[in-house]
Write an enzyme that holds these catalytic residues in place. Structure first.
Site, PDB file in Angstrom:
ATOM      1  N   SER A 131       0.871  -1.268  -0.065  1.00 49.01           N
ATOM      2  CA  SER A 131       0.032  -0.025   0.124  1.00 49.01           C
ATOM      3  C   SER A 131       0.831   1.280   0.057  1.00 49.01           C
ATOM      4  O   SER A 131       0.627   2.057  -0.594  1.00 49.01           O
ATOM      5  CB  SER A 131      -0.933   0.036   1.190  1.00 49.01           C
ATOM      6  OG  SER A 131      -1.844  -1.242   1.227  1.00 49.01           O
ATOM      7  N   HIS A 187       0.875   4.540   4.473  1.00 46.83           N
ATOM      8  CA  HIS A 187       0.302   5.189   3.222  1.00 46.83           C
ATOM      9  C   HIS A 187       0.813   6.588   2.862  1.00 46.83           C
ATOM     10  O   HIS A 187       1.280   6.834   1.927  1.00 46.83           O
ATOM     11  CB  HIS A 187      -1.202   5.131   3.140  1.00 46.83           C
ATOM     12  CG  HIS A 187      -1.797   3.851   3.546  1.00 46.83           C
ATOM     13  ND1 HIS A 187      -3.046   3.548   3.643  1.00 46.83           N
ATOM     14  CD2 HIS A 187      -1.048   2.642   3.424  1.00 46.83           C
ATOM     15  CE1 HIS A 187      -3.157   2.203   3.440  1.00 46.83           C
ATOM     16  NE2 HIS A 187      -1.985   1.596   3.448  1.00 46.83           N
TER      17      HIS A 187
END
Length: 280
Positions: A131, A187
């Site tokens: 991610s 992220h």
């Protein structure tokens, strides 16, 4: 010759997913899928997780900053991450090339991992997944193609890529205090990695001569070329022999036009132009 090749007049064959198997995007998707299958079918004792996942209590095992990016906790986890790599990665690889795209991917993932370690020092909870790298690729795509449009499913409206990336990053900031299973800080670190990588590429470098350039002393322009000089002629004007042409065409058939070097594309273009103007 060029006109005898049946694949010259049609696009190179690609798989139905829209990327070459040997592209950076293809390499990442296949590699992640293979590792996930190994996890699911062979790694019953979670040996890969224990040795390769990112751990807050093992911050000095630096290889984990790379290996954690290729491990996933579930099918939905890897599917969503690889979908993002496919969606944004093709655009970025087209702009940067395979090598720089892969460096961007790894750099974003590593920076996302560093952010996770800083926020979870001493934690026994592991962090896995692509991610962070995917967020870096998304931000890089937004910087390279800010006006590209995407059509959302919910709500069903078109949106500019720069807006989409900004909204996702803002949501990650809002969700930072959520104690769920998603590493939002990773992220954001990956998104920052994509931003820094693209900024470095796009930033003009000041040359030592005081002007703006690639960071090395500027040289005077070369003298005009003369047929009486011994200088090598420019590659764009050099003739191409049949053996070299056959090699390039075979490579085009096997790997697709994206894998040709600029020199090979220029040679192919010259050969096509010569064929077009050849007298019957």
């Amino acid at each position: 010759m060029l006109s005898d090749r049946d694949y010259y007049s049609r696009p190179p064959r690609r798989n139905p997913w829209g990327f070459s198997a040997w592209s950076g995007v293809g390499t990442l998707i296949y590699l992640n899928a293979i590792i996930f299958l190994v996890q699911a079918l062979l790694d019953r004792n979670d040996t890969l997780m224990q040795g390769l996942a990112l751990m807050g209590n093992k911050p000095w095992q630096l290889w984990r900053l790379v290996t954690y990016q290729f491990l996933h906790a579930s099918f939905s986890h890897i599917f969503l991450n690889m979908y993002g790599v496919w969606l944004f990665g093709r655009m970025v690889e087209q702009a940067l090339g395979k090598t720089r795209f892969l460096l961007l991917y790894l750099f974003s993932g590593v920076l996302g991992g560093v952010f996770y370690l800083l926020a979870n020092q001493g934690s026994l909870v592991s962090c896995v997944g692509a991610s962070g790298a995917e967020f870096g690729v998304m931000v890089a795509a937004a910087l390279a193609f800010p006006q590209a449009q995407f059509f959302l499913l919910l709500p069903p409206i078109p949106v500019r890529l720069w807006v989409l990336a900004l909204v996702y990053c803002v949501l990650e900031v809002v969700m930072l205090n959520n104690n769920g299973t998603i590493a939002h800080i990773a992220h954001l670190g990956g998104a920052l990695g994509g931003f820094l990588f693209m900024r470095q590429l796009l930033r003009p470098r000041r040359s030592s001569s005081g002007g703006w350039g690639p960071g090395r002393p500027s040289a005077p322009p070369p003298p005009p070329k003369s047929p009486f000089t011994s200088q090598e002629s420019d590659v764009s004007d050099a003739p191409i022999d049949s053996e070299e042409l056959n090699r390039i065409l075979d490579k085009l058939s096997r790997q697709g036009i994206d894998q040709l070097t600029p020199r090979e594309k220029a040679s192919l273009s010259r050969a096509a132009e010569a064929l077009k103007h050849r007298q019957p």
